[in-house]
Design an enzyme around this catalytic site. Structure first.
Site, PDB file in Angstrom:
ATOM      1  N   TRP A  16      69.212 103.772 112.877  1.00 32.20           N
ATOM      2  CA  TRP A  16      69.101 102.340 112.310  1.00 32.20           C
ATOM      3  C   TRP A  16      67.409 102.127 113.136  1.00 32.20           C
ATOM      4  O   TRP A  16      67.498 100.383 112.951  1.00 32.20           O
ATOM      5  CB  TRP A  16      70.372 101.263 113.473  1.00 32.20           C
ATOM      6  CG  TRP A  16      71.600 101.649 113.550  1.00 32.20           C
ATOM      7  CD1 TRP A  16      72.255 102.460 112.517  1.00 32.20           C
ATOM      8  CD2 TRP A  16      72.097 101.484 114.242  1.00 32.20           C
ATOM      9  NE1 TRP A  16      73.414 103.121 112.835  1.00 32.20           N
ATOM     10  CE2 TRP A  16      73.958 101.866 114.095  1.00 32.20           C
ATOM     11  CE3 TRP A  16      72.770 100.585 115.731  1.00 32.20           C
ATOM     12  CZ2 TRP A  16      74.885 101.575 115.150  1.00 32.20           C
ATOM     13  CZ3 TRP A  16      73.520 100.434 116.026  1.00 32.20           C
ATOM     14  CH2 TRP A  16      74.796 101.446 116.118  1.00 32.20           C
ATOM     15  N   HIS A  17      67.109 102.395 113.471  1.00 31.78           N
ATOM     16  CA  HIS A  17      65.325 102.165 112.946  1.00 31.78           C
ATOM     17  C   HIS A  17      65.122 102.231 111.384  1.00 31.78           C
ATOM     18  O   HIS A  17      63.356 102.831 111.769  1.00 31.78           O
ATOM     19  CB  HIS A  17      64.755 103.672 113.948  1.00 31.78           C
ATOM     20  CG  HIS A  17      65.392 103.334 115.395  1.00 31.78           C
ATOM     21  ND1 HIS A  17      64.822 104.710 116.413  1.00 31.78           N
ATOM     22  CD2 HIS A  17      66.275 102.654 116.227  1.00 31.78           C
ATOM     23  CE1 HIS A  17      65.944 104.666 117.506  1.00 31.78           C
ATOM     24  NE2 HIS A  17      66.473 103.339 117.037  1.00 31.78           N
ATOM     25  N   LEU A  18      65.067 101.032 110.903  1.00 30.83           N
ATOM     26  CA  LEU A  18      64.529 101.522 109.446  1.00 30.83           C
ATOM     27  C   LEU A  18      62.920 100.879 109.742  1.00 30.83           C
ATOM     28  O   LEU A  18      62.869  99.139 110.319  1.00 30.83           O
ATOM     29  CB  LEU A  18      65.369 100.512 108.848  1.00 30.83           C
ATOM     30  CG  LEU A  18      66.409 101.316 108.792  1.00 30.83           C
ATOM     31  CD1 LEU A  18      67.422  99.930 107.121  1.00 30.83           C
ATOM     32  CD2 LEU A  18      66.932 102.426 107.730  1.00 30.83           C
TER      33      LEU A  18
ATOM     34  N   HIS B 239      64.711 107.349 112.311  1.00 31.29           N
ATOM     35  CA  HIS B 239      65.384 108.661 113.701  1.00 31.29           C
ATOM     36  C   HIS B 239      66.238 108.693 113.513  1.00 31.29           C
ATOM     37  O   HIS B 239      67.060 108.821 113.949  1.00 31.29           O
ATOM     38  CB  HIS B 239      64.378 107.922 114.598  1.00 31.29           C
ATOM     39  CG  HIS B 239      63.195 107.584 114.954  1.00 31.29           C
ATOM     40  ND1 HIS B 239      62.475 106.778 115.745  1.00 31.29           N
ATOM     41  CD2 HIS B 239      62.002 108.348 114.864  1.00 31.29           C
ATOM     42  CE1 HIS B 239      61.734 106.481 116.161  1.00 31.29           C
ATOM     43  NE2 HIS B 239      60.900 106.899 115.560  1.00 31.29           N
TER      44      HIS B 239
END
Length: 623
Positions: free
Chosen positions: A553-555, A353
């Site tokens: 950091w929403h890999l 995101h």
């Protein structure tokens, strides 16, 4: 020193030396420090120990003690007849890591893998070496120990879409019971909604106990712009809210504390720390996984499985390990000299995101969080050490959140494509945080440095329906080499357009009466790389976004779940790796499309639901 880091001691010394308000409270501070030390010692004792004598064989080997892996280990080891091993590359979680305000500083620690994207000519232009930072947890608890404790599930349409893409059992009706199973909602007015909330689960949810006046302005400003105040984890998602957080008693409630601490005495559960899994052992003839190799203290170990190896190492490490083990794109593996066991699209479909950091606003009153002021005022530290209250209990200064459907902004039940994440602080308010975020010194010194002692706020616009995709590639066959991360966040033009809409929405928010009460105005020094464009124009903000783009950091997505008809699928709807027996992936990498949520809690859902899938497939029941 295993039980304790120097960080809390340093904070205390800094406070005593610099505080102008400590005077007669020194004794109270000393007592508070001793109380914190006792809590830290207890925390140390609660985490399962590092197993010294491993069994030669386990029923299930789980790789990665992150959000999915900890939840999965909890549920599988509840079956006393099953022997479960959880392997983690990082160290023990430390209680100092659970002080919410200092979350940003954990990125400098050994608990972070410190990944970066490869240099780009289109995004991250204002970052050092044109690389965006990707903090990932290398610690028991994974990224739940580094994140900002934001609790979100996503929109019901996200999961219904997973099902429509050919993944039976993954609709919202199927995943909601798992979200509820692990929730312990401690916000009374929300807990009354029994359809969408529950109590008694492992993961405690609270509002921040401390709020800045400027956070009140965020929610009030949203109302001025025509948005509802909403429980975004309830029936509908669009609207503004104070932040729901994964915290308990003013401390971070990580997945280790939630799922591993309660099972520390289970005889059938082993946890191996500081151990990097370097290869999945697969019989090339039968294509069956039978164990793993890992390195601990420079020594190689082999441990075997009777049933399955399960990767829960996350959207970077899971695809890397698959490729190192011969599962991945044939051409890439052959180029690296790796024998191909199964040709699959591993590493593709990378999602996040993405947002824009650094959109900051000056205030004319002291109503935000200025880190140096908090540190120097010993009353705040005493408040936290004694009662876990005050500014130290605010996760990295993050206080509010909004979800907006930019296509249908007035819809009560919208499908949000934009999130605004509100911070009652900014890049200039927290010493050295710009280095953690990767912002170059040139950018910081030219814009933000002059406001270091000024109260300010920021909001980050995040794309929820991202159309651009990235990719993870092997750098080499050395498992200690970090993989290559390629991700142009704004490769698809619509993503950049929506990002500009988000920036302009935040500017409108600053202009509301709620914010103008505090004299809010945007940092109006032009960004060095955008000075050729009219300040405030759409083209300027597009340039601003390309310079200060950041992943949040929403890999996810790099081991995509999908049916056999999907050429990009790596796992099926039972989370089994195609073409290889005894091997599953259960973490955010299997998400076919990332939901409109911070992925920490959805990854926990994957862990508990994945455990039920495994128990069903093996026809084992809790005894």
């Amino acid at each position: 020193m295993e039980r304790w880091t120097l960080l809390p001691i340093s904070i205390c010394i800094l406070t005593i030396c610099q505080s102008r308000s400590i005077d007669n409270r020194t004794w109270g501070l000393t007592e508070g420090v001793l109380k914190f030390i006792r809590e830290a010692s207890n925390h140390f004792d609660q985490e399962p120990p590092d197993t010294q004598q491993l069994l030669p064989e386990y029923d299930f080997i789980i790789v990665g003690a992150g959000s999915a892996g900890c939840a999965l280990a909890n549920r599988l080891s509840a079956i006393s007849d099953l022997k479960v091993l959880l392997i983690e590359a990082g160290r023990q979680e430390n209680y100092a890591m659970d002080v919410p305000l200092i979350a940003s500083f954990l990125q400098f620690s050994e608990a972070n893998w410190k990944y970066k994207t490869e240099p780009s000519d289109n995004v991250c232009l204002g970052m050092t070496n044109r690389q965006c930072s990707y903090p990932r947890g290398k610690v028991v608890g994974g990224s739940s120990v580094l994140n900002f404790m934001v609790y979100t599930r996503g929109n019901r349409r996200d999961y219904d879409n997973w099902e429509k893409l050919g993944n039976p059992g993954w609709g919202f009706k199927d995943v909601l019971p798992y979200f509820l199973e692990i929730e312990d909602m401690n916000i009374p007015e929300l807990a009354r909604d029994k359809r969408y909330h529950s109590t008694g689960g492992e993961v405690t949810i609270n509002y921040n106990s401390y709020r800045t006046p400027i956070s009140e302005a965020f929610v009030a400003g949203g109302r001025e712009l025509g948005h509802r105040i909403v429980d975004y984890n309830g029936e509908t998602q669009t609207g503004f809210s104070f932040l729901q957080t994964t915290t308990r008693n003013g401390t971070r409630w990580s997945v280790s504390r939630a799922f591993l601490h309660p099972i520390r005495n289970r005889k059938n559960f082993h946890l191996k720390k500081n151990s990097l899994v370097t290869k999945i052992l697969i019989d090339p003839v039968t294509k069956s996984a039978y164990g793993v190799e890992f390195i601990n203290n420079n020594k190689k170990y082999v441990v075997r499985t009777k049933r399955e190896v399960i990767l829960s190492a996350g959207a970077v490490n899971s695809p890397q390990l698959l490729m190192l083990s011969g599962i991945g794109p044939r051409k890439l593996l052959q180029e690296k000299g790796i024998s191909v066991i199964e040709d699959l699209k591993v590493g593709y479909n990378l999602m996040d995101h993405p947002g824009t950091i650094g959109l900051s606003f000056i205030l004319n009153q002291s109503v935000a969080l200025l880190f140096d002021e908090v540190i120097k005022d010993g009353r705040h530290l005493v408040d936290y050490l004694y009662r876990h209250e005050g500014p130290y209990s605010v996760p990295a200064g993050c206080e509010g959140i909004a979800f907006i459907d930019t296509k249908n902004p007035s819809s009560i039940d919208g499908d949000p494509d934009l999130e605004l994440l509100f911070f009652g602080t900014s890049v200039s308010s927290v010493t050295t945080v710009h280095k953690a975020l990767g912002i170059s010194d040139i950018i910081y010194d030219s814009i933000y440095k002059q406001y270091e002692e000024v109260h300010s706020w920021t909001a980050v616009p995040l794309l929820m329906k991202v159309k651009s995709r990235g990719r993870i590639l092997l750098k080499s066959t050395n498992p200690f080499h970090k993989p290559l991360i390629y991700y142009d966040y704004f490769e698809h033009p619509e993503d950049l357009e929506t990002q500009v809409v988000g920036i302009k929405t935040i500017l409108r928010l600053s202009d509301t009466k709620a914010f103008q009460k505090y004299g809010s105005r945007v940092f109006d020094e032009p960004l060095p790389g955008c000075k050729n464009l009219p300040f405030g124009s759409d083209s300027y903000w597009a340039c601003f976004a390309r310079n200060l783009a950041a992943g949040i950091w929403h890999l996810s997505g790099t081991c995509k779940m999908g049916p056999t008809s999907d050429p990009d699928a790596v796992v099926d709807s039972r989370l089994r790796v195609y073409g290889v027996k005894g091997l599953r992936v259960i973490d955010a990498s299997i998400m076919p499309v990332v939901p409109a949520a911070h992925t920490n809690y959805p990854a926990m859902m994957l862990g508990v639901k994945g455990a039920d899938i495994i128990k069903s497939d093996w026809e084992v029941l809790v005894t």
